[in-house]
Design a protein around this motif. Structure first.
Motif, PDB file in Angstrom:
ATOM      1  N   ALA A   1       8.691   6.525  19.569  1.00  0.00           N
ATOM      2  CA  ALA A   1       8.299   8.184  19.864  1.00  0.00           C
ATOM      3  C   ALA A   1       7.778   7.623  17.618  1.00  0.00           C
ATOM      4  O   ALA A   1       8.712   7.591  16.903  1.00  0.00           O
ATOM      5  CB  ALA A   1       8.878   8.940  19.677  1.00  0.00           C
ATOM      6  N   ASN A   2       6.933   8.032  17.307  1.00  0.00           N
ATOM      7  CA  ASN A   2       6.922   8.300  15.782  1.00  0.00           C
ATOM      8  C   ASN A   2       7.070   9.847  15.593  1.00  0.00           C
ATOM      9  O   ASN A   2       6.576  10.647  15.660  1.00  0.00           O
ATOM     10  CB  ASN A   2       5.392   8.116  15.664  1.00  0.00           C
ATOM     11  N   HIS A   3       8.200  10.133  15.693  1.00  0.00           N
ATOM     12  CA  HIS A   3       9.332  11.726  15.058  1.00  0.00           C
ATOM     13  C   HIS A   3       8.902  12.180  13.580  1.00  0.00           C
ATOM     14  O   HIS A   3       9.551  12.815  13.715  1.00  0.00           O
ATOM     15  CB  HIS A   3      10.044  11.516  16.152  1.00  0.00           C
ATOM     16  N   CYS A   4       8.756  10.558  12.672  1.00  0.00           N
ATOM     17  CA  CYS A   4       9.046  10.696  11.250  1.00  0.00           C
ATOM     18  C   CYS A   4       8.576  12.415  10.943  1.00  0.00           C
ATOM     19  O   CYS A   4       9.543  13.170  10.585  1.00  0.00           O
ATOM     20  CB  CYS A   4       8.488  10.062  10.574  1.00  0.00           C
ATOM     21  N   GLY A   5       6.965  12.050  11.105  1.00  0.00           N
ATOM     22  CA  GLY A   5       6.669  13.660  10.411  1.00  0.00           C
ATOM     23  C   GLY A   5       7.400  14.392   8.874  1.00  0.00           C
ATOM     24  O   GLY A   5       6.848  15.198   8.515  1.00  0.00           O
ATOM     25  N   SER A   6       7.861  13.686   8.322  1.00  0.00           N
ATOM     26  CA  SER A   6       8.567  13.655   6.839  1.00  0.00           C
ATOM     27  C   SER A   6       7.131  13.950   6.023  1.00  0.00           C
ATOM     28  O   SER A   6       7.422  15.023   5.336  1.00  0.00           O
ATOM     29  CB  SER A   6       9.331  13.013   6.420  1.00  0.00           C
ATOM     30  N   CYS A   7       6.610  13.413   5.536  1.00  0.00           N
ATOM     31  CA  CYS A   7       5.744  13.836   4.436  1.00  0.00           C
ATOM     32  C   CYS A   7       4.250  13.862   4.702  1.00  0.00           C
ATOM     33  O   CYS A   7       3.576  14.372   4.158  1.00  0.00           O
ATOM     34  CB  CYS A   7       5.585  11.981   4.321  1.00  0.00           C
ATOM     35  N   ARG A   8       4.253  13.964   5.845  1.00  0.00           N
ATOM     36  CA  ARG A   8       3.299  14.548   6.976  1.00  0.00           C
ATOM     37  C   ARG A   8       1.587  13.469   6.088  1.00  0.00           C
ATOM     38  O   ARG A   8       0.303  14.306   6.580  1.00  0.00           O
ATOM     39  CB  ARG A   8       2.651  15.762   6.841  1.00  0.00           C
ATOM     40  N   THR A   9       1.333  12.719   5.919  1.00  0.00           N
ATOM     41  CA  THR A   9       0.377  11.938   4.507  1.00  0.00           C
ATOM     42  C   THR A   9      -0.618  11.075   6.098  1.00  0.00           C
ATOM     43  O   THR A   9      -1.998  12.059   5.565  1.00  0.00           O
ATOM     44  CB  THR A   9       0.542  10.758   3.745  1.00  0.00           C
ATOM     45  N   CYS A  10      -0.384  11.232   6.568  1.00  0.00           N
ATOM     46  CA  CYS A  10      -1.122  10.624   8.137  1.00  0.00           C
ATOM     47  C   CYS A  10      -1.444  11.690   8.395  1.00  0.00           C
ATOM     48  O   CYS A  10      -2.897  11.512   9.047  1.00  0.00           O
ATOM     49  CB  CYS A  10      -0.301   9.102   8.646  1.00  0.00           C
ATOM     50  N   CYS A  11      -1.673  12.748   8.538  1.00  0.00           N
ATOM     51  CA  CYS A  11      -1.935  14.284   9.296  1.00  0.00           C
ATOM     52  C   CYS A  11      -2.995  14.766   7.861  1.00  0.00           C
ATOM     53  O   CYS A  11      -3.811  15.671   8.292  1.00  0.00           O
ATOM     54  CB  CYS A  11      -0.985  15.457   9.448  1.00  0.00           C
TER      55      CYS A  11
ATOM     56  N   VAL B   1      -0.141   5.591  16.908  1.00  0.00           N
ATOM     57  CA  VAL B   1       0.382   4.283  16.367  1.00  0.00           C
ATOM     58  C   VAL B   1      -0.015   4.192  15.443  1.00  0.00           C
ATOM     59  O   VAL B   1       1.467   2.896  15.043  1.00  0.00           O
ATOM     60  CB  VAL B   1      -0.613   3.194  17.517  1.00  0.00           C
ATOM     61  N   PHE B   2       0.230   5.268  14.874  1.00  0.00           N
ATOM     62  CA  PHE B   2       0.447   5.273  13.067  1.00  0.00           C
ATOM     63  C   PHE B   2       1.509   4.923  12.996  1.00  0.00           C
ATOM     64  O   PHE B   2       2.472   5.565  12.548  1.00  0.00           O
ATOM     65  CB  PHE B   2      -0.462   6.281  12.641  1.00  0.00           C
ATOM     66  N   GLY B   3       1.311   3.377  12.184  1.00  0.00           N
ATOM     67  CA  GLY B   3       2.008   3.376  11.167  1.00  0.00           C
ATOM     68  C   GLY B   3       2.676   2.176  11.707  1.00  0.00           C
ATOM     69  O   GLY B   3       4.274   0.930  11.514  1.00  0.00           O
TER      70      GLY B   3
ATOM     71  N   LEU C   1      -0.803   1.287   4.902  1.00  0.00           N
ATOM     72  CA  LEU C   1       0.226   2.808   4.555  1.00  0.00           C
ATOM     73  C   LEU C   1       0.089   3.208   2.894  1.00  0.00           C
ATOM     74  O   LEU C   1      -0.224   2.650   2.761  1.00  0.00           O
ATOM     75  CB  LEU C   1       1.773   1.871   5.432  1.00  0.00           C
ATOM     76  N   PRO C   2      -0.009   4.824   3.913  1.00  0.00           N
ATOM     77  CA  PRO C   2       0.369   5.478   2.245  1.00  0.00           C
ATOM     78  C   PRO C   2       1.566   4.651   1.861  1.00  0.00           C
ATOM     79  O   PRO C   2       2.843   4.676   2.777  1.00  0.00           O
ATOM     80  CB  PRO C   2       0.776   6.783   3.219  1.00  0.00           C
ATOM     81  N   SER C   3       1.836   5.072   0.362  1.00  0.00           N
ATOM     82  CA  SER C   3       3.144   3.865  -0.078  1.00  0.00           C
ATOM     83  C   SER C   3       4.622   4.703   0.500  1.00  0.00           C
ATOM     84  O   SER C   3       4.822   4.587   0.153  1.00  0.00           O
ATOM     85  CB  SER C   3       2.578   4.179  -1.558  1.00  0.00           C
ATOM     86  N   GLU C   4       4.556   5.789   0.460  1.00  0.00           N
ATOM     87  CA  GLU C   4       5.514   7.036   1.323  1.00  0.00           C
ATOM     88  C   GLU C   4       5.794   6.624   2.723  1.00  0.00           C
ATOM     89  O   GLU C   4       7.164   7.541   3.000  1.00  0.00           O
ATOM     90  CB  GLU C   4       5.180   8.333   0.424  1.00  0.00           C
ATOM     91  N   CYS C   5       5.117   6.389   3.515  1.00  0.00           N
ATOM     92  CA  CYS C   5       5.513   6.240   4.889  1.00  0.00           C
ATOM     93  C   CYS C   5       6.530   5.151   4.713  1.00  0.00           C
ATOM     94  O   CYS C   5       6.857   4.235   4.474  1.00  0.00           O
ATOM     95  CB  CYS C   5       3.510   5.562   5.530  1.00  0.00           C
ATOM     96  N   VAL C   6       7.375   5.936   5.903  1.00  0.00           N
ATOM     97  CA  VAL C   6       8.545   5.232   6.499  1.00  0.00           C
ATOM     98  C   VAL C   6       8.497   3.691   6.441  1.00  0.00           C
ATOM     99  O   VAL C   6       9.063   3.086   7.374  1.00  0.00           O
ATOM    100  CB  VAL C   6       9.067   6.055   7.254  1.00  0.00           C
ATOM    101  N   TYR C   7       7.283   3.834   7.466  1.00  0.00           N
ATOM    102  CA  TYR C   7       7.030   2.455   7.724  1.00  0.00           C
ATOM    103  C   TYR C   7       6.376   0.882   7.750  1.00  0.00           C
ATOM    104  O   TYR C   7       6.210  -0.354   8.238  1.00  0.00           O
ATOM    105  CB  TYR C   7       5.955   2.871   9.051  1.00  0.00           C
ATOM    106  N   LEU C   8       6.044   1.559   6.143  1.00  0.00           N
ATOM    107  CA  LEU C   8       5.651   0.468   5.103  1.00  0.00           C
ATOM    108  C   LEU C   8       6.306  -0.678   5.234  1.00  0.00           C
ATOM    109  O   LEU C   8       7.825  -0.508   5.503  1.00  0.00           O
ATOM    110  CB  LEU C   8       5.584   0.757   3.773  1.00  0.00           C
TER     111      LEU C   8
HETATM  112  S1  SF4 Z   1       2.587   8.292   6.744  1.00  0.00           S
HETATM  113 FE1  SF4 Z   1       4.409   7.460   7.268  1.00  0.00          FE
HETATM  114  S2  SF4 Z   1       6.552   8.134   7.042  1.00  0.00           S
HETATM  115 FE2  SF4 Z   1       4.642   9.855   6.756  1.00  0.00          FE
HETATM  116  S3  SF4 Z   1       3.844  11.299   8.535  1.00  0.00           S
HETATM  117 FE3  SF4 Z   1       2.960   9.828   8.715  1.00  0.00          FE
HETATM  118  S4  SF4 Z   1       4.004   8.100  10.249  1.00  0.00           S
HETATM  119 FE4  SF4 Z   1       6.044   9.708   9.071  1.00  0.00          FE
END
Ligand code: SF4
Ligand code: SF4
Length: 312
Positions: free
Chosen positions: A22-32, A96-98, A107-114
């Motif tokens: 599950a993509n629970h990260c949602g911390s940076c929210r850049t992908c939203c 599936v993002f990330g 991926l955005p530079s701040e993404c934890v899945y980078l």
């Molecule tokens: S960009 Fe990456 S770390 Fe940020 S909310 Fe989306 S999946 Fe999570």
């Protein structure tokens, strides 16, 4: 929308909660955000499942802009202070993002899945991303249920395009070019779309029993598709199943009374039964809808003539 499709989509979403996780990260929210995504594919089925949230999300996903170039939705309209407001229903691409990334995208530079994502060649999308093919099947079934010409609510995502690696899409494309495709061996759990393609191909081959068998399934599951009811009736007529043909055509006309072909088919059917006045009425209606086709008027006049001779 069809509750079974909604249920099947929900099952697909649930299956995705197991690995890759599950993509629970949602911390940076850049992908939203519109700036954080280069594009987001979303199917009409998923928009329909989002309900009231669908139309605005479609505009966001299409990265619609104001005349001054600013995004209409700089961030997803479903994003609230606590994160995604439609989390349980969020579309496939959000899930599936990330985890998966098409070559050539970043991926955005701040993404934890980078550097932890699984890269795949863009052309391998349906093979590489688990669930993508299933979503495609469900989306096509959803589109098949739509009445032609019917306006879709809100902004249309464009649905699913042709994927020529898919045997059903390839077959459809070949039929469109006037070729006769070879279809996969029939199996019990085929999608509705597969049944539709089988019906079309059998129809092209003049295999009326085969075509009718598949149209019967399709119209049972898509009872609003007046055009497919007309085709089902055609094959029933060719097989001499007059009552069934009449039933399909009358049902088609109850749903949509603007197709001259359906009126004309009924004209033939009543001619066959020597119900000349009925035949004249239906050929006459076909002519009213299609005055550029004098053949309808000729058949109407022949039927009227037969009717007069038999009543004199
Ligand atoms: S960009 Fe990456 S770390 Fe940020 S909310 Fe989306 S999946 Fe999570
Ligand atoms: S639907 Fe939810 S997860 Fe998807 S972009 Fe919007 S806020 Fe993010």
């Amino acid at each position: 929308m069809d509750p079974s499709l909604e249920q099947q989509l929900s099952q697909l979403y649930q299956a995705m909660e197991s690995p890759p996780g599950a993509n629970h990260c949602g911390s940076c929210r850049t992908c939203c955000t519109a700036a954080g995504l280069s594009r987001q594919n979303v199917t009409d089925l998923e928009l329909a499942v989002l309900g009231e949230a669908g139309p605005e999300f479609a505009r966001y996903a299409a990265r619609e802009r104001h005349p001054d170039g600013q995004f209409v939705y700089a961030e997803c309209p479903n994003l609230g202070p606590e994160g995604c407001r439609v989390y349980e229903l969020r579309p496939f691409s959000c899930r599936v993002f990330g985890h998966y990334r098409a070559s050539g995208t970043t991926l955005p530079s701040e993404c934890v899945y980078l550097n932890r994502d699984r890269e795949f060649p863009a052309s391998d999308y349906y093979r590489a991303v688990p669930g993508a093919l299933r979503l495609r099947e469900l989306s096509r079934d959803f589109q098949l249920r739509r009445v032609p010409g019917g306006a879709s609510p809100g902004v249309d995502s464009g649905g699913v395009g042709l994927n020529l690696e898919d045997p059903w899409d390839r077959a459809l494309e070949q039929v469109g070019r006037g070729e006769l495709p070879e279809l996969p061996t029939e199996s019990a759990a085929e999608s509705l779309f597969a049944a539709y393609v089988r019906a079309l191909v059998a129809g092209e081959l003049g295999q009326h029993a085969e075509a009718l068998k598949h149209y019967q399934r399709v119209v049972a599951e898509c009872p609003e598709r007046h055009d497919l009811l007309t085709f089902a009736g055609f094959h029933a007529f060719q097989l001499g199943q007059m009552d069934q043909a009449e039933g399909y055509w009358l049902q088609s006309l109850r749903l949509f009374s603007g197709n001259p072909l359906t009126f004309s088919f009924l004209g033939y059917l009543y001619s066959h039964r020597q119900q000349w006045q009925m035949a004249a009425d239906f050929f006459g209606a076909a002519f009213e809808l299609e005055p550029g086709q004098p053949v309808h008027a000729q058949r109407r006049d022949e039927a009227l003539h037969r009717n007069r001779s038999e009543t004199e």
